[in-house]
Motif scaffolding. Structure first.
Motif, PDB file in Angstrom:
ATOM      1  N   ALA A 175       3.179   5.773   3.232  1.00 46.90           N
ATOM      2  CA  ALA A 175       3.951   6.509   2.229  1.00 46.90           C
ATOM      3  C   ALA A 175       5.413   6.474   2.655  1.00 46.90           C
ATOM      4  O   ALA A 175       5.718   6.477   3.857  1.00 46.90           O
ATOM      5  CB  ALA A 175       3.458   7.950   2.133  1.00 46.90           C
ATOM      6  N   ILE A 176       6.313   6.458   1.676  1.00 40.05           N
ATOM      7  CA  ILE A 176       7.740   6.316   2.003  1.00 40.05           C
ATOM      8  C   ILE A 176       8.596   6.970   0.919  1.00 40.05           C
ATOM      9  O   ILE A 176       8.246   6.925  -0.262  1.00 40.05           O
ATOM     10  CB  ILE A 176       8.096   4.808   2.186  1.00 40.05           C
ATOM     11  N   THR A 177       9.704   7.598   1.352  1.00 39.85           N
ATOM     12  CA  THR A 177      10.640   8.179   0.374  1.00 39.85           C
ATOM     13  C   THR A 177      11.682   7.124   0.000  1.00 39.85           C
ATOM     14  O   THR A 177      12.193   6.428   0.874  1.00 39.85           O
ATOM     15  CB  THR A 177      11.382   9.405   0.960  1.00 39.85           C
ATOM     16  N   PRO A 178      12.014   7.018  -1.278  1.00 31.01           N
ATOM     17  CA  PRO A 178      13.094   6.099  -1.657  1.00 31.01           C
ATOM     18  C   PRO A 178      14.457   6.747  -1.430  1.00 31.01           C
ATOM     19  O   PRO A 178      14.552   7.957  -1.302  1.00 31.01           O
ATOM     20  CB  PRO A 178      12.847   5.899  -3.161  1.00 31.01           C
ATOM     21  N   VAL A 179      15.495   5.929  -1.363  1.00 29.29           N
ATOM     22  CA  VAL A 179      16.880   6.438  -1.380  1.00 29.29           C
ATOM     23  C   VAL A 179      17.627   5.595  -2.407  1.00 29.29           C
ATOM     24  O   VAL A 179      17.642   4.368  -2.274  1.00 29.29           O
ATOM     25  CB  VAL A 179      17.563   6.290  -0.001  1.00 29.29           C
ATOM     26  N   PRO A 180      18.191   6.175  -3.440  1.00 33.38           N
ATOM     27  CA  PRO A 180      18.176   7.603  -3.765  1.00 33.38           C
ATOM     28  C   PRO A 180      16.831   8.034  -4.369  1.00 33.38           C
ATOM     29  O   PRO A 180      15.987   7.184  -4.654  1.00 33.38           O
ATOM     30  CB  PRO A 180      19.303   7.718  -4.795  1.00 33.38           C
ATOM     31  N   GLY A 182       0.778  -1.230   0.000  1.00 30.66           N
ATOM     32  CA  GLY A 182       0.000   0.000   0.000  1.00 30.66           C
ATOM     33  C   GLY A 182       0.812   1.284   0.000  1.00 30.66           C
ATOM     34  O   GLY A 182       0.263   2.343  -0.273  1.00 30.66           O
ATOM     35  N   ALA A 183       2.104   1.223   0.329  1.00 30.99           N
ATOM     36  CA  ALA A 183       2.857   2.475   0.518  1.00 30.99           C
ATOM     37  C   ALA A 183       2.934   3.313  -0.754  1.00 30.99           C
ATOM     38  O   ALA A 183       3.273   2.818  -1.822  1.00 30.99           O
ATOM     39  CB  ALA A 183       4.265   2.167   1.012  1.00 30.99           C
ATOM     40  N   ARG A 184       2.622   4.596  -0.588  1.00 25.95           N
ATOM     41  CA  ARG A 184       2.770   5.547  -1.695  1.00 25.95           C
ATOM     42  C   ARG A 184       4.243   5.952  -1.740  1.00 25.95           C
ATOM     43  O   ARG A 184       4.853   6.206  -0.694  1.00 25.95           O
ATOM     44  CB  ARG A 184       1.883   6.754  -1.377  1.00 25.95           C
ATOM     45  N   LEU A 185       4.794   6.015  -2.945  1.00 27.10           N
ATOM     46  CA  LEU A 185       6.194   6.394  -3.079  1.00 27.10           C
ATOM     47  C   LEU A 185       6.300   7.913  -3.160  1.00 27.10           C
ATOM     48  O   LEU A 185       5.704   8.527  -4.053  1.00 27.10           O
ATOM     49  CB  LEU A 185       6.766   5.749  -4.347  1.00 27.10           C
TER      50      LEU A 185
END
Ligand code: NAD
Length: 296
Positions: A261-266, A6-9
């Motif tokens: 929701a989650i931020t990617p790295v990089p 479910g996480a929004r990027l």
């Protein structure tokens, strides 16, 4: 990168592009009105390799936005002569009306003291928010310049439509450049904030209560999916190299199964940091010329 659960990027690239385009348009208007672009001076003392890459990206970002990016190199020497040279260069830049913003490469070489250097920056040109006056303004909840990375983390939340008011927020890391300014900004925006650090006894216990988790520890896989509250928003500020790959502080694969929701790295907070520095340079130029704050 794909997100199966479910996480929004939360990708920083498109938001950074939007900010840079807004800055470039306003810089064009500034040039039309003043006959010259605002300048951002980058003071470099000792050529520390990873931060040189960062500084080169800043100068490229300036060029693309129409800002006059200036590299000010301090000659090699012993620590006390270098410290004197940095302070003198900062005084010259403070007096230069064309220079709207100043940043100093960190970390400083061994023996060059941080305090006289940061105190020598004109707070009105301190676009990375490291001068004690700007740090104090943030602590009081008043307007001033804030460190670009913490600013970038908050912009990710704002521009992704995340509700901060009333949220339980956990910030992992208490450094003066990332963790603490992020915590103060979240507090100012009415989140209930817990700051965790290397001596926190049960990190998972704190993280499990959080609607918003900002991680800035520099420890790969410090936060895993089983520590998260389902639906939490995760902002991963960490930058680490593991097996020649860039990773954050969050175990992305397990976290995305649980997070909302989650931020990617990089590709998350990273691209936003330089966009925020460019935006702050424009803000500084407008303030110094009595123009209204740009709405970007
Ligand atoms: P720092 O080393 O100054 O601070 C790290 C903080 O993390 C400290 O407060 C420490 O107490 C805490 N910490 C360390 N281990 C911990 C643990 N096991 N549990 C809980 N807390 C722990 O680092 P910094 O300058 O604040 O940077 C943090 C991270 O952010 C680094 O990975 C850095 O590379 C990255 N960073 C990214 C950007 C960007 O543009 N995305 C910019 C600056 C820094």
């Amino acid at each position: 990168m794909t997100v199966s659960a479910g996480a929004r990027l939360l990708e920083g690239g498109p938001i950074a592009t939007e900010i840079r385009a807004g800055v470039a348009a306003d810089v064009k208007a500034f040039v039309a009105a003043h006959g010259r672009p605002p300048a951002l001076a980058v003071v470099v003392c000792g050529r520390d390799a990873p931060s040189m890459v960062y500084l080169e990206r800043i100068l490229k970002g300036c060029a693309n936005a129409g800002i006059d990016g200036r590299l000010v190199e301090i000659p090699d020497g012993d620590a006390s002569s270098q410290e004197r040279a940095v302070v003198e260069a900062l005084h010259r830049l403070n007096d230069d009306r064309q220079v709207a913003g100043i940043i100093v490469q960190m970390p400083l070489p061994t023996g060059v003291r941080l305090r006289p250097v940061v105190e020598a920056i004109d707070p009105a040109k301190d676009i990375d928010g490291i001068h004690p006056l700007n740090a104090g303004l943030l602590r009081l909840g008043w307007d001033g310049f804030v460190p670009a990375t913490a600013h970038a983390a908050l912009e990710m939340l704002h521009r992704s439509g995340v509700t901060i008011r009333g949220a339980e927020a956990v910030v992992i890391g208490r450094s003066p450049v990332v963790g603490m300014p992020a915590a103060f900004m979240l507090t100012r925006e009415d989140a209930t904030v817990t700051v965790c650090h290397s001596k926190t006894v049960d990190l998972a216990d704190h993280v499990r209560r959080a609607d918003i988790v900002v991680v800035a520890a520099g420890r790969p896989a410090l936060v895993t999916g089983d520590m998260l509250k389902p639906g939490a928003v995760v902002i991963d500020v960490g930058i680490n190299v593991v097996d020649d790959k860039l990773v954050g502080d969050v175990d992305f694969e397990s976290a995305r199964e649980v997070a909302g929701a989650i931020t990617p790295v990089p590709g998350g907070v990273g691209p936003m940091t330089i966009a925020c520095l460019l935006l702050n340079t424009l803000h500084a130029a407008c303030m110094q010329n009595g123009l209204p704050t740009p709405k970007i």
